[in-house]
Write an enzyme that holds these catalytic residues in place. Structure first.
Site, mmCIF file in Angstrom:
data_model
loop_
_atom_site.group_PDB
_atom_site.id
_atom_site.type_symbol
_atom_site.label_atom_id
_atom_site.label_comp_id
_atom_site.label_asym_id
_atom_site.label_seq_id
_atom_site.Cartn_x
_atom_site.Cartn_y
_atom_site.Cartn_z
ATOM 1 N N ASP A 45 0.795 -1.237 0.000
ATOM 2 C CA ASP A 45 0.000 0.000 0.000
ATOM 3 C C ASP A 45 0.831 1.293 0.000
ATOM 4 O O ASP A 45 1.773 1.424 0.787
ATOM 5 C CB ASP A 45 -0.881 0.069 1.247
ATOM 6 N N TRP A 80 5.160 -10.521 1.691
ATOM 7 C CA TRP A 80 4.723 -9.677 2.811
ATOM 8 C C TRP A 80 5.428 -10.130 4.083
ATOM 9 O O TRP A 80 5.606 -11.316 4.345
ATOM 10 C CB TRP A 80 3.210 -9.775 2.958
ATOM 11 N N PHE A 120 2.104 -0.053 9.903
ATOM 12 C CA PHE A 120 1.040 -0.267 8.938
ATOM 13 C C PHE A 120 0.681 1.065 8.253
ATOM 14 O O PHE A 120 1.315 2.076 8.460
ATOM 15 C CB PHE A 120 -0.174 -0.895 9.618
#
Length: 509
Positions: free
Chosen positions: A109, A135, A167
């Site tokens: 992201d 990931w 995050f």
């Protein structure tokens, strides 16, 4: 134990990475204060008989003058292969030309993306696992650009710590200085994913703030903004709402639940709405868009899969007015975020969930796109157009013949193909070295299907007429093809060839 003195000459530590090996814990302490833990890394360490697949660099510039003591949960002699270097390693080969990608490791992201008007730089931070091609424990990577096509790498911006791994989040240039860090400070709201690394075992997911006073070059963690609310609450997005004279935040909570918050000074937020959005989850955004050819604007509530909900927002509550729609034709684009700091434009950057192609890097970002709404058949549809200037000399332009087939040999550089399908039964087929990459047929587009790469795409009913009758645009880069139909109402991305050099053929009828 390994010991390193951090001076100006060699401010990087290089760690060896062996793909597929289990993650091993490496911790760094200040030699003068062994209670002061500085870093915790998880690295797939090679055994003595293995050669590293690549080297991942960690900047220790902020620790200049300190002596670092490094410990690993493996035999001490393994640490002897850590290198202290002047620069980061050279980027891995076959990197895309005009799509932001990591030097090495895993990207997902976009986080905290903003435009700095003073320096003229676009900043994109992103979810980053520097020590693997999958990931893993999350950091924030960082790249900058002046034209949204050519990107320069920066050092890792945020590291996991005792509050969790790093995050997703957002950036907000605090032009008024309301947060107390001075006018022009850039505020970075992020989720600390407590419990996702050994250092933070037992902690929850919380929303925190980092600040940059040097135009986004370095970020300093500051404070807690929101305690744990529900589930894996995450992905804060903050913006100014002029009409109600307040700062607002949207946040993902759990399942299909999101929340809206308000603040006067960017540090303390109070919840004003909790809303359920069917099938939507994580990475929310809330922003206004113009409707082409009409006065005023509409607000979009956005989620990671590209679902968007058109409605209105009064600074306290979002009210949906149109059915849920999706901005993408397939599932490769994901977790888009809009640049802050751009007056009068809404420009979005999207992660492309492309598979690893056998190298030492996974993932890239789409070329940033400018957003608007267009009304078609009574429905409000999202239109995306590349925000970068595609006329630049870095693109090879493919010219489709008026009728028949044309072939040409191209070099290994980006390609742009644009045009419209002619006639009621017009078609276009694009091949490279005999492999079909795109097949457009006006009749099939009206029926809602076409072939793109190895995927059969399905077009929503409300978009089919525009897709068949308006322009198409194809951007080809190493490893990816981006296609827009209907002047940007339909968008998809698929894996592409890693080398663009070869024979390209276009058939038109």
């Amino acid at each position: 134990m390994a010991q390193f003195y951090i001076g100006k000459e060699k401010p990087y530590l290089w760690f060896p990475v062996k793909k597929g090996n289990p993650l091993k814990l490496v911790t760094a302490f200040d030699a003068e204060n062994r209670e002061n833990k500085l870093l915790e890394l998880q690295v797939p360490w090679p055994t003595p008989e293995q050669e590293p697949d690549f080297w991942a660099a960690v900047s220790v510039k902020e620790m200049e003058g300190k002596t670092l003591l490094l410990f690993g949960d493996f035999p001490e002699e393994y640490l002897s292969c850590i290198r202290q270097e002047e620069t980061r390693p050279s980027p891995q080969p076959q990197r895309p030309f005009v799509h932001l990608s990591p030097e090495c490791g895993w990207m997902n992201d976009p986080n905290g993306i903003f435009y700095d008007r003073e320096t003229g730089l676009y900043h994109c931070y992103y979810q980053y696992h520097p020590f693997g091609i999958e990931w893993g424990p999350m950091y924030w990577g960082h790249g900058v650009s002046r034209d949204l096509l050519r990107w320069e790498d920066r050092d890792i911006a945020l590291f996991p710590d005792e509050t969790g791994t790093m995050f997703s989040g957002c950036a907000f240039p605090d032009e008024k200085g309301d947060a107390g860090f001075g006018p022009g400070a850039v505020l970075f709201y992020y989720t600390a994913a407590g419990g996702e690394n050994p250092w933070s075992y037992g902690e929850s997911f919380t929303q925190r703030l980092a600040v940059s006073r040097d135009h986004g070059e370095t970020l300093q963690k500051k404070c807690l903004v929101l305690n744990h609310i529900a589930g894996e609450n995450r992905d804060p997005m903050v913006f100014w709402h002029e009409a109600s004279n307040a700062y607002c935040m949207v946040l993902y909570l759990e399942e299909n639940t999101f929340a809206v918050f308000r603040s006067r000074e960017l540090l303390h937020f109070e919840e004003t709405q909790r809303l359920e959005l069917p099938k939507a989850w994580e990475c929310p955004a809330l922003f206004p868009l113009p409707v082409e050819g009409e006065e005023g604007e509409k607000w979009l509530f956005w989620s990671a899969d590209g679902f968007y909900f058109v409605g209105n927002f009064d600074g306290f509550t979002f009210r949906q007015e149109e059915p849920r729609r999706k901005a993408y034709l397939n599932s490769i684009p994901y977790a888009a975020q809009c640049f802050s700091g751009l007056a009068g434009r809404t420009v979005q950057m999207t992660w492309l969930r492309l598979p690893n192609a056998g190298g030492n890097r996974t993932g890239m970002m789409a070329i940033p796109a400018e957003l608007s709404l267009v009304r078609s058949g009574g429905a409000l549809l999202l239109r995306t157009k590349p925000a970068a200037n595609l006329e630049k000399s870095m693109f090879q332009r493919l010219s489709a013949p008026e009728m028949g087939t044309a072939s040409c040999m191209l070099e290994d550089s980006p390609i742009l193909l644009e045009g419209c399908l002619a006639g009621e039964e017009g078609f276009l087929r694009l091949e490279k070295d005999g492999e079909t990459l795109l097949s457009l047929n006006r009749k099939e587009l009206l029926e809602g299907t076409f072939l793109f790469g190895a995927e059969n795409m399905e077009i929503p009913k409300e978009c089919r007429l525009l897709a068949a009758e308006s322009s198409y645009q194809l951007i080809v880069d190493r490893g990816v093809l981006e296609l827009r139909l209907g002047g940007g109402v339909c968008w998809a991305a698929v894996p592409g060839p890693l080398s663009l050099k070869g024979e390209w053929s276009i058939a038109v009828g």
